[in-house]
Design a protein around this motif. Structure first.
Motif, mmCIF file in Angstrom:
data_model
loop_
_atom_site.group_PDB
_atom_site.id
_atom_site.type_symbol
_atom_site.label_atom_id
_atom_site.label_comp_id
_atom_site.label_asym_id
_atom_site.label_seq_id
_atom_site.Cartn_x
_atom_site.Cartn_y
_atom_site.Cartn_z
ATOM 1 N N LEU A 53 0.935 -1.510 0.043
ATOM 2 C CA LEU A 53 0.552 -0.051 0.040
ATOM 3 C C LEU A 53 0.847 0.825 0.688
ATOM 4 O O LEU A 53 0.317 2.139 -1.115
ATOM 5 C CB LEU A 53 -0.508 0.308 1.523
ATOM 6 N N ALA A 54 1.810 1.422 0.695
ATOM 7 C CA ALA A 54 2.796 2.102 0.850
ATOM 8 C C ALA A 54 3.594 2.572 -0.309
ATOM 9 O O ALA A 54 3.894 3.803 -0.833
ATOM 10 C CB ALA A 54 3.834 2.190 1.975
ATOM 11 N N ASP A 55 3.828 1.672 -1.102
ATOM 12 C CA ASP A 55 4.371 2.112 -2.848
ATOM 13 C C ASP A 55 3.184 2.022 -3.685
ATOM 14 O O ASP A 55 3.495 3.740 -4.555
ATOM 15 C CB ASP A 55 5.045 0.640 -2.991
ATOM 16 N N ARG A 56 2.294 1.711 -3.178
ATOM 17 C CA ARG A 56 1.209 2.823 -4.344
ATOM 18 C C ARG A 56 1.172 4.053 -3.503
ATOM 19 O O ARG A 56 0.466 4.816 -4.651
ATOM 20 C CB ARG A 56 0.313 1.268 -4.535
ATOM 21 N N LEU A 57 0.605 4.029 -2.916
ATOM 22 C CA LEU A 57 0.382 5.723 -2.319
ATOM 23 C C LEU A 57 1.427 6.711 -3.750
ATOM 24 O O LEU A 57 1.295 7.637 -3.166
ATOM 25 C CB LEU A 57 0.266 5.546 -0.870
ATOM 26 N N LYS A 58 2.545 6.365 -2.661
ATOM 27 C CA LYS A 58 3.585 6.829 -3.395
ATOM 28 C C LYS A 58 3.395 7.104 -4.800
ATOM 29 O O LYS A 58 3.889 8.069 -5.383
ATOM 30 C CB LYS A 58 5.227 6.684 -3.194
#
Length: 876
Positions: A787-792
């Motif tokens: 999720l963190a990668d997709r949010l970035k």
């Protein structure tokens, strides 16, 4: 004189010239009579049972060269020219034979005539007396020294240092120490007792002439004893031209080895000198400890060995011995020590291969974390103000995650003028131990009380190999201190059928019944050749009462079946895997057996099946199981298997399966009389319990049958539930697993997609940063990272993502991720996660663009995420 010549000269002086019996060095692991120490620290410690009257010595005059290890000096090694942890202690001992006159005359003859130490370099001390003890100056010793030729003006009276005692009570007496004046190069003129290194104590004569009672009153002993100690390394340093103990011939090859491999020279600067002293001492210490059966661990003497090994590696790294982080220097050092000391200490040669494997495994384990741990430590030390205190949490993380012993962290911090918060570290360690105990359960035994209690009556005679119920007399009886129930006691019997826990076999269960009471046995504690029963009494038992002591057959019989089965498995493992297989531990109890052994890789299914077939072939053959007592040399000649690290006496018990040509082991445990009584051996599985150590678990007899019956029933129920034949169960299970994984993947994608939209709704733009602080307890750690990668990707170049999830009330997972542009603008994921984790009672760290942490207070997770968002806002 060479060190080996000095050792032999001392032994010959007493054994050949003065009628002493030479006794070989005991193990570094102390006798069970003395649970107060981890390791033998003095030459007299193996003889304590003789001094205390608990055992009969093999002669009234003994002499030895005892291996010793002092843990209190570990951190001092390297800093001075006199501190060592491992050393050899020469000694001569008298048990009611000679006393002060002969002890002083024999010592003088040795020093003046054999070692030819100049008289003008010698000083002697005597006890000055003590008003509290009611003693005056030891004029007897003083006069005897003058009589043999010691000038009166070089006899010095000293206080407490010249009075020896075994403990608060027991044998004690004045002592007389012999010092060598090293000359003005080592310090100013003075006398023994002054500060400094000039006056070196090298021989101590203890005159045990009193017994101190609980009130502190001294009583003359009817039989007076002598205990002496002369450090081999110290006397060698004197006789080899007054050098330091790190320059004597017996350690010089280690120095040359370190110089050759590092390209540096001992003495060229303080750091190099310290590192080489550490390698000299710790190389010897780790080799002797491991050869005596100590294995690296996080508790007790195992932790001592781990500290020594890892401190040696750290200092070896400082002088460039690990340029590629490849293991090898430590095992090379071990090989050198074995070559140097093997002729005098055969156990080093006997255990060479096993110890090399053990040390290499520990070396590889620590090297894997040395770089990351060192970098973390360097960062912590750099952030700590001059003269400041390193947080206990940091020291704990280094210990728990990277394997840095806290003492090593303290040492490295001390080199920068820093200290660590040891109280906080100890608190965190205690919390960890309590969590481990809560998870595994624990019971406590009155170890210290029992160690004193066992001496209160003659040793119990064990008759349990042949009898399960006997008439006996209670020879000692004592309530357990601090027992609130009032029913728990310690018992000693003159004759006992109860097997005391030892050799991997659990203690017997059973009862002691008298006219007015019944004691149920809770534990049977072993103290060398003696035992103490820990029991709960219903009614009342009396000291001296005639009782019936009975072992519970339902406990003993399956236990002894399992014990004999371990012997079958041990030999079968050697047949299948090779002769290198050695027992590394075992557990034998009524319901199961566990056998640990040395082997470098996991076993295949076919190897396990082969071991099981061999063991069951010997069960089916119904071979007799017999035992006999023989002397240790006979056992060696017959090829009996001896367990690594086990201490054997002169007479040993040898257990044979069949005629002994296949399985012949030294063992004090209980066994079946015929292998057919085992019924069957069922191996449940094999696993790793550490580097180069494997574990096999098995059931025998009715336990194996019950296990197979339960498995068959479960398979039948599962097959009927799934509507397939039992034979198709594995195939059907595989189909269901594949379907389940597919569904979980689809569910995770749906959940992650919904979380992405929900997280984006929490976006806050502040300066150059696009910040999302979001909580989703349905996500696991990997899902949070995704999720963190997709949010970035959605938030753009200024993205700073702070994510958290709680699992229950006491587990929190945190992720902080920052885009490259956000990092350039001042964001640092590692710093942010420290703030967030601190609020939820956790810790962690990481790189500027990625960090993760944990916590244990889920109730403050929302507050923590908000604090993380505020931390970024401060940077805008």
């Amino acid at each position: 004189m060479k060190s080996a010549e000095i050792r032999q000269t001392f032994i010959d002086h007493f054994a050949v010239d003065n009628g002493h019996l030479e006794v070989p060095s005991a193990s570094l692991i102390p006798s069970a009579y003395d649970p107060s120490i981890l390791l033998n620290t003095a030459g007299m410690q193996p003889f304590m049972p003789y001094f205390l009257g608990q055992d009969t010595p093999p002669g009234s005059r003994l002499t030895s060269c005892q291996k010793c290890f002092r843990t209190v000096d570990i951190d001092e090694v390297g800093l001075t020219a006199r501190h060592m942890t491992f050393f050899e202690m020469l000694g001569n001992f008298s048990f009611g034979d000679y006393f002060k006159r002969d002890a002083i005359q024999m010592a003088w003859d040795l020093i003046i005539n054999k070692f030819q130490i100049p008289l003008d370099r010698l000083w002697v001390t005597v006890h000055e007396g003590s008003e509290a003890l009611g003693l005056g100056l030891d004029t007897e010793a003083r006069d005897l020294w003058i009589e043999v030729g010691m000038p009166a003006d070089r006899i010095v009276a000293l206080g407490d240092d010249n009075f020896w005692k075994a403990g608060a009570t027991g044998p004690c007496g004045p002592c007389s120490e012999i010092f060598y004046d090293r000359g003005p190069d080592w310090g100013p003129d003075g006398q023994p007792g002054d500060e400094g290194d000039r006056y070196l104590e090298f021989y101590n004569l203890v005159f045990m002439q009193y017994r101190r009672d609980a009130a502190g009153t001294l009583h003359e002993l009817p039989n007076k004893n002598i205990d002496t100690g002369m450090g081999l390394e110290r006397i060698t340093s004197i006789l080899q031209d007054n050098v330091s103990i790190f320059e004597i011939d017996s350690v010089l090859p280690i120095t040359r080895w370190a110089e050759q491999h590092s390209g540096l020279t001992y003495g060229e600067d303080e750091a190099v000198t310290k590192a080489m002293r550490v390698l000299i001492d710790h190389g010897r210490g780790m080799t002797f400890l491991a050869s005596d059966g100590v294995q690296p661990s996080n508790e007790g003497r195992g932790y001592v060995l781990r500290r020594v090994i890892r401190r040696a590696i750290q200092h070896a790294d400082r002088i460039g011995l690990y340029p590629t982080r490849e293991a090898g220097p430590l095992t090379d050092l071990h090989a050198l020590v074995v070559d140097m000391f093997g002729p005098q200490h055969p156990a080093l040669v006997e255990q060479r291969s096993f110890v090399a494997d053990l040390l290499r495994a520990e070396e590889e384990r620590f090297l894997r974390s040395l770089d990351t741990g060192t970098k973390l430590l360097e960062g912590v030390l750099a952030e700590t103000p001059a003269g400041g205190v390193v947080a206990g949490e940091a020291a704990f993380q280094l210990h728990d995650t990277h394997g840095f012993p806290v003492e090593l962290t303290e040492e490295l911090a001390g080199e920068r003028g820093l200290t660590i918060d040891r109280a906080r570290f100890d608190e965190l360690m205690q919390q960890q131990r309590e969590r481990a105990r809560a998870a595994g359960g624990s019971g406590t035994l009155p170890t210290e009380q029992a160690a004193a209690f066992v001496r209160s009556a003659p040793a119990s005679t064990f008759v349990g190999y042949d009898e399960l119920a006997v008439d006996a007399s209670i020879t000692a009886l004592e309530p357990i201190a601090g027992d609130e129930s009032g029913g728990r006691v310690l018992i000693k019997l003159d004759r006992t059928p109860f097997y005391a826990e030892g050799g991997g076999q659990v203690a017997d269960a059973g009862t002691v019944s008298g006219a007015s009471g019944l004691a149920t046995i809770d534990a049977v504690m072993r103290f060398d050749g003696d035992q103490v029963l820990v029991a709960t009494v219903d009614g009342e038992l009396q000291l001296g009462e005639q009782v019936t002591a009975a072992v519970e057959p339902a406990h003993r019989l399956p236990t002894q079946s399992n014990h004999t089965a371990t012997h079958l498995l041990h030999k079968a493992l050697q047949d299948v895997l090779g002769e290198h297989v050695r027992q590394a531990g075992s557990l034998v109890e009524p319901g199961r057996l566990r056998f640990d052994f040395s082997h470098t890789s996991g076993m295949s299914a076919e190897e396990i099946a082969q071991v099981e077939r061999i063991a069951n072939a010997h069960v089916a053959a119904a071979e007799p199981v017999t035992w006999e007592e023989v002397d240790i040399e006979t056992a060696r000649e017959r090829g009996a298997t001896m367990l690594f690290g086990e201490k054997y006496g002169n007479v040993v018990r040898m257990v044979s399966v069949g005629d002994g040509s296949w399985s012949l082991e030294l063992c004090g445990g209980t066994h079946v009389s015929n292998t057919g009584q085992i019924g069957t051996v069922l191996v449940l599985g094999e696993s790793s319990v550490g580097s180069n150590t494997r574990r096999i678990e098995a059931l025998t007899g009715e336990g194996a049958i019950s296990y197979l019956r339960a498995r068959a029933h479960a398979a039948d129920v599962a097959a009927r539930t799934l509507g397939v034949e039992i034979e198709r169960l594995p195939e059907r299970a595989d189909e269901l697993q594949k379907a389940n994984r597919r569904l979980e993947k689809e569910l995770s994608a749906l959940r992650s997609g919904g979380a992405l939209d929900a997280a984006l709704a929490e976006r806050v733009d502040t300066g150059p940063f696009a910040v999302v602080a979001y909580r989703d307890d349905s996500l696991g750690g990997d899902e949070l990272l995704d999720l963190a990668d997709r949010l970035k990707g959605k938030l753009g170049s200024g993205a700073v993502v702070i994510l958290g999830a709680a699992e229950g009330a006491e587990k929190v997972t945190l992720i902080v991720s920052a885009a490259d542009e956000a990092v350039k603008s001042g964001a640092h994921a590692g710093n942010i996660v420290k703030v967030v984790a601190g609020i939820v009672g956790g810790g962690g760290g990481g790189r500027p663009n990625m960090a993760r942490a944990g916590g244990k207070d889920a109730s403050k997770l929302d507050e923590a995420l908000a604090a993380g968002r505020d931390e970024v806002a401060k940077l805008a």
